[in-house]
Write a protein that holds these residues in place. Sequence first.
Motif, mmCIF file in Angstrom:
data_model
loop_
_atom_site.group_PDB
_atom_site.id
_atom_site.type_symbol
_atom_site.label_atom_id
_atom_site.label_comp_id
_atom_site.label_asym_id
_atom_site.label_seq_id
_atom_site.Cartn_x
_atom_site.Cartn_y
_atom_site.Cartn_z
ATOM 1 N N GLU A 173 1.361 3.484 10.284
ATOM 2 C CA GLU A 173 1.803 4.505 9.373
ATOM 3 C C GLU A 173 3.409 5.013 9.499
ATOM 4 N N ARG A 174 3.813 4.192 7.903
ATOM 5 C CA ARG A 174 5.752 4.550 7.773
ATOM 6 C C ARG A 174 5.214 5.040 6.366
ATOM 7 N N GLU A 175 6.347 6.270 7.062
ATOM 8 C CA GLU A 175 7.025 6.385 5.750
ATOM 9 C C GLU A 175 7.530 6.128 4.634
ATOM 10 N N PHE A 176 7.513 6.584 3.139
ATOM 11 C CA PHE A 176 8.186 5.819 2.009
ATOM 12 C C PHE A 176 7.965 6.170 0.324
ATOM 13 N N TYR A 177 9.025 6.975 -0.206
ATOM 14 C CA TYR A 177 9.337 8.079 -0.447
ATOM 15 C C TYR A 177 8.462 9.134 -0.750
ATOM 16 N N GLY A 178 8.754 9.566 0.741
ATOM 17 C CA GLY A 178 8.157 10.993 0.956
ATOM 18 C C GLY A 178 7.136 11.500 1.176
ATOM 19 N N LEU A 179 5.967 9.718 1.289
ATOM 20 C CA LEU A 179 4.348 10.109 1.391
ATOM 21 C C LEU A 179 4.155 9.200 2.365
ATOM 22 N N ALA A 180 3.237 9.002 3.484
ATOM 23 C CA ALA A 180 2.709 8.177 4.237
ATOM 24 C C ALA A 180 2.090 7.353 3.663
ATOM 25 N N PHE A 181 2.142 6.250 4.692
ATOM 26 C CA PHE A 181 1.764 5.185 3.938
ATOM 27 C C PHE A 181 0.687 4.176 5.322
ATOM 28 N N GLU A 182 -0.723 3.768 5.389
ATOM 29 C CA GLU A 182 -0.414 2.859 6.558
ATOM 30 C C GLU A 182 -0.952 2.065 6.136
ATOM 31 N N VAL A 183 -0.090 1.550 7.723
ATOM 32 C CA VAL A 183 0.779 -0.119 7.702
ATOM 33 C C VAL A 183 0.028 -0.764 8.888
ATOM 34 N N THR A 184 -0.288 -1.950 8.725
ATOM 35 C CA THR A 184 -0.691 -2.660 9.739
ATOM 36 C C THR A 184 -0.025 -4.615 10.046
ATOM 37 N N PRO A 185 -0.044 -5.382 10.754
ATOM 38 C CA PRO A 185 0.145 -6.215 10.312
ATOM 39 C C PRO A 185 0.241 -7.113 9.807
ATOM 40 N N ASP A 186 -0.904 -6.666 8.612
ATOM 41 C CA ASP A 186 -0.749 -7.884 7.268
ATOM 42 C C ASP A 186 0.127 -7.347 6.256
ATOM 43 N N VAL A 187 0.388 -5.999 6.327
ATOM 44 C CA VAL A 187 1.664 -5.857 5.641
ATOM 45 C C VAL A 187 2.586 -5.502 5.574
ATOM 46 N N LEU A 188 3.754 -6.222 5.078
ATOM 47 C CA LEU A 188 5.274 -5.860 5.355
ATOM 48 C C LEU A 188 5.729 -4.342 5.328
ATOM 49 N N LEU A 189 6.334 -3.955 6.374
ATOM 50 C CA LEU A 189 6.826 -2.255 6.376
ATOM 51 C C LEU A 189 7.825 -2.457 5.131
ATOM 52 N N PRO A 190 7.313 -0.724 4.576
ATOM 53 C CA PRO A 190 8.152 -0.407 3.259
ATOM 54 C C PRO A 190 9.117 -0.764 4.220
ATOM 55 N N ARG A 191 9.943 -0.504 2.786
ATOM 56 C CA ARG A 191 12.057 0.290 3.507
ATOM 57 C C ARG A 191 12.810 0.968 2.678
ATOM 58 N N PRO A 192 13.625 1.948 2.699
ATOM 59 C CA PRO A 192 13.996 2.791 2.122
ATOM 60 C C PRO A 192 14.352 2.095 1.216
ATOM 61 N N GLU A 193 15.284 0.796 1.039
ATOM 62 C CA GLU A 193 15.598 0.314 0.085
ATOM 63 C C GLU A 193 15.298 0.465 -1.253
ATOM 64 N N THR A 194 13.652 -0.293 -1.091
ATOM 65 C CA THR A 194 12.901 -0.512 -1.501
ATOM 66 C C THR A 194 12.323 0.981 -2.816
ATOM 67 N N GLU A 195 12.922 1.596 -2.125
ATOM 68 C CA GLU A 195 12.358 2.917 -3.202
ATOM 69 C C GLU A 195 12.940 3.246 -3.678
ATOM 70 N N LEU A 196 13.903 2.066 -4.216
ATOM 71 C CA LEU A 196 14.805 1.892 -5.841
ATOM 72 C C LEU A 196 14.398 1.019 -6.828
ATOM 73 N N LEU A 197 13.378 0.488 -6.124
ATOM 74 C CA LEU A 197 12.601 -0.055 -7.512
ATOM 75 C C LEU A 197 11.838 0.920 -7.910
ATOM 76 N N VAL A 198 11.168 2.501 -7.215
ATOM 77 C CA VAL A 198 9.986 3.667 -7.746
ATOM 78 C C VAL A 198 11.326 4.805 -8.817
ATOM 79 N N GLU A 199 12.985 4.199 -7.884
ATOM 80 C CA GLU A 199 13.566 5.128 -8.695
ATOM 81 C C GLU A 199 13.179 4.420 -10.625
ATOM 82 N N LEU A 200 13.628 3.243 -10.259
ATOM 83 C CA LEU A 200 14.380 2.275 -11.525
ATOM 84 C C LEU A 200 12.554 1.995 -12.098
ATOM 85 N N GLY A 201 11.648 2.810 -11.656
ATOM 86 C CA GLY A 201 10.248 2.157 -12.120
ATOM 87 C C GLY A 201 10.052 3.313 -12.799
ATOM 88 N N LEU A 202 10.737 4.239 -12.354
ATOM 89 C CA LEU A 202 10.282 5.852 -12.836
ATOM 90 C C LEU A 202 11.000 6.310 -14.749
#
Length: 273
Positions: free
Chosen positions: A74-103
Amino acid sequence: MNAREAATELVPRLALAGIPDAGFEAEFLVRIAAKISRNDYFGGHKLSSIASVRLEDAVIRRVRREPSAYIAGEREFYGLAFEVTPDVLLPRPETELLVELGLRECQRVTGGVIVDVGTGSGAIAVALAETIETEIVVGIDVSEPALTVAQRNARRHAARVRFIRGDLLTPLGRADIVLANLPYIPTSGIASLQPEVRDWEPRLALDGGETGLHLIRRLIDDCTARIRPKLLAMEVGLGQAAAVAEYCGQNGAFTETVRDLAGIERVVCARWA
């Protein structure tokens, strides 16, 4: 042996394997194996025999340069814990910008459709759905295994997200807000990435073609010709923002570039009149 002693013994082994910040990594692996908090770690927690076996397995995997997040699962993103496997890119802190802009955009657009293109683990879509109530949130990805992980993450957080398998926005006829963290590494640059990224994260989520902008340009083209969202926000790599903004301008869009906490031009926003 207690947890801190075990971590101290691990540091030289991890450092020899070229693991950056070996001290932090050693502590993290010990806490994963022992399933303990930092307070327990510093409080002299004794490792059980089972925890010691799990620790050795984790260290072997990390020495092979498997990312710690995949080992932990798992990996934390935007204060939430997310399951991660090698099937998915690891969420990174800079990507939280997209959430902020969406909100932020949701304050202007109510009752709209928000689309997370290239959703991967579903981190952006789920983080949005956890915060907003009136919008429809959709996550799209071309990878079925990635969507399986994303669906589990949505269930984990009871987030109302509709996941669709598809190529960019092709499954949809409408989107009011489009958020995209698409592959943007040029093909020639993949080989020079850190082993944790190059050898473990899905190439499908990394390789952006010859210039790194192949999928980003396709998305801009579709938004220009068909979707016309109120906002298109795209994460880009170092030094790519100007080229992406210029391409948006050539397609009749007004653009704004947003920097991340490191001062890098990280997100290009486009709007059509």
